[in-house]
Motif scaffolding. Structure first.
Motif, short mmCIF file in Angstrom:
data_model
loop_
_atom_site.label_atom_id
_atom_site.label_comp_id
_atom_site.label_asym_id
_atom_site.label_seq_id
_atom_site.Cartn_x
_atom_site.Cartn_y
_atom_site.Cartn_z
N TYR A 159 1.41 -3.48 -11.95
CA TYR A 159 0.15 -3.39 -10.19
C TYR A 159 -1.38 -3.44 -11.10
N TYR A 160 -1.94 -4.84 -10.09
CA TYR A 160 -2.70 -5.16 -10.75
C TYR A 160 -3.28 -5.67 -8.90
N ASP A 161 -4.93 -6.43 -9.04
CA ASP A 161 -5.14 -7.02 -8.31
C ASP A 161 -5.24 -5.73 -6.82
N TYR A 162 -5.50 -4.31 -7.99
CA TYR A 162 -6.34 -3.51 -7.08
C TYR A 162 -7.41 -3.27 -5.61
N GLU A 163 -7.21 -3.09 -4.82
CA GLU A 163 -8.65 -2.99 -3.88
C GLU A 163 -9.37 -2.25 -3.74
N SER A 164 -8.37 -0.95 -4.07
CA SER A 164 -9.92 0.26 -4.67
C SER A 164 -9.03 1.61 -6.00
N ASP A 165 -8.54 1.95 -5.04
CA ASP A 165 -7.45 3.09 -6.40
C ASP A 165 -5.72 2.75 -5.15
N TYR A 166 -5.73 4.13 -5.98
CA TYR A 166 -4.32 4.64 -5.59
C TYR A 166 -4.05 4.59 -4.27
N LYS A 167 -5.32 4.92 -3.02
CA LYS A 167 -4.42 4.91 -1.81
C LYS A 167 -5.00 3.72 -0.97
N ASN B 134 1.19 -0.90 -0.17
CA ASN B 134 -0.34 0.23 -0.02
C ASN B 134 0.89 0.89 -0.33
N ASN B 135 0.54 2.26 -1.14
CA ASN B 135 1.49 3.27 -0.98
C ASN B 135 1.46 3.98 0.32
N PHE B 136 0.39 4.54 1.39
CA PHE B 136 0.21 4.63 2.24
C PHE B 136 0.53 4.39 3.92
N ASN B 137 0.09 3.32 3.42
CA ASN B 137 -0.17 2.52 4.77
C ASN B 137 1.10 0.89 5.42
N ASP B 138 1.91 1.38 4.53
CA ASP B 138 3.08 0.47 4.95
C ASP B 138 4.48 1.01 4.87
N GLU B 139 4.33 1.29 6.33
CA GLU B 139 5.80 1.51 6.37
C GLU B 139 7.51 1.29 5.53
N GLN B 140 6.79 -0.05 5.21
CA GLN B 140 7.98 -0.48 4.84
C GLN B 140 8.05 -1.28 3.66
N ILE B 141 7.35 0.09 2.65
CA ILE B 141 6.88 -0.51 0.73
C ILE B 141 8.39 -0.29 0.49
#
Length: 132
Positions: free
Chosen positions: A45-53, A12-19
Motif C-alpha cells: 500500500y503506497y502513494d497515499y492521497e491522505s490517510d486511510y480514507k 479508495n476504501n470508502f468511495n470505490d463501490e467496486q473495491i
C-alpha cells in the motif's frame, strides 16, 4: 527492500463501490502470473492521497526480479506489525479494521509511506504499518 510489482490498482476504501472486486481480480491475476512462486508474496500500500480514507495504490509484489516495475521500501522505516488470524476467513479485513480503530483512538501514528501485507509460505500473514 526492493519488491517487484506483479499487478497494481488505484482505489479508495470508502468511495470505490467496486473495491472488493478490483482487489480480488488483482490478486487472481497476480497469482496467475506468478505460477509456482515459492517465496513470500506482498500486498503493498503506497502513494497515499491522505490517510486511510483517501485514494491509494495497491500492488502485489515479490522480492525476486520480475520485470522492470518495482517499489523500494526504505530499510530505515519503523513499523508496527499486526499478526492476522488466519483461522478467520475475514482475518485480513478484521486486522485492517483494528488498525483503523487504533489510529482513530490516537494509539497508532501512521506515516502513510509504505505499508504492506506479508503472505509467508508457511501460511502466516502479517501487516506492517509504517509509523512516525
Amino acid at each position: 527492500m526492493k519488491l517487484f510489482l506483479v499487478n497494481s490498482i488505484r482505489t479508495n476504501n470508502f468511495n470505490d463501490e467496486q473495491i472488493m472486486g478490483k482487489i480480488q481480480n488483482m490478486w487472481e491475476e497476480a497469482y496467475g502470473n506468478l505460477g509456482y512462486h515459492q517465496n513470500s508474496i506482498f500486498g503493498i500500500y503506497y502513494d497515499y492521497e491522505s490517510d486511510y480514507k483517501g485514494d491509494y495504490s495497491l500492488s502485489v509484489g515479490i522480492e525476486e526480479s520480475y520485470g522492470e516495475a518495482f517499489v523500494e521500501i526504505p530499510k530505515n522505516g519503523k513499523y508496527e506489525i499486526f499478526k492476522v488470524d488466519t483461522t478467520d476467513e475475514k482475518g485480513v479485513i478484521n486486522t485492517w479494521s483494528k488498525i483503523w480503530e487504533q489510529e482513530e483512538a490516537g494509539l497508532l501514528e501512521r506515516a502513510y509511506s509504505y505499508d504492506f501485507e506479508k503472505y509467508s509460505t508457511n501460511g502466516e500473514i502479517e501487516i506492517y504499518i509504517a509509523i512516525k
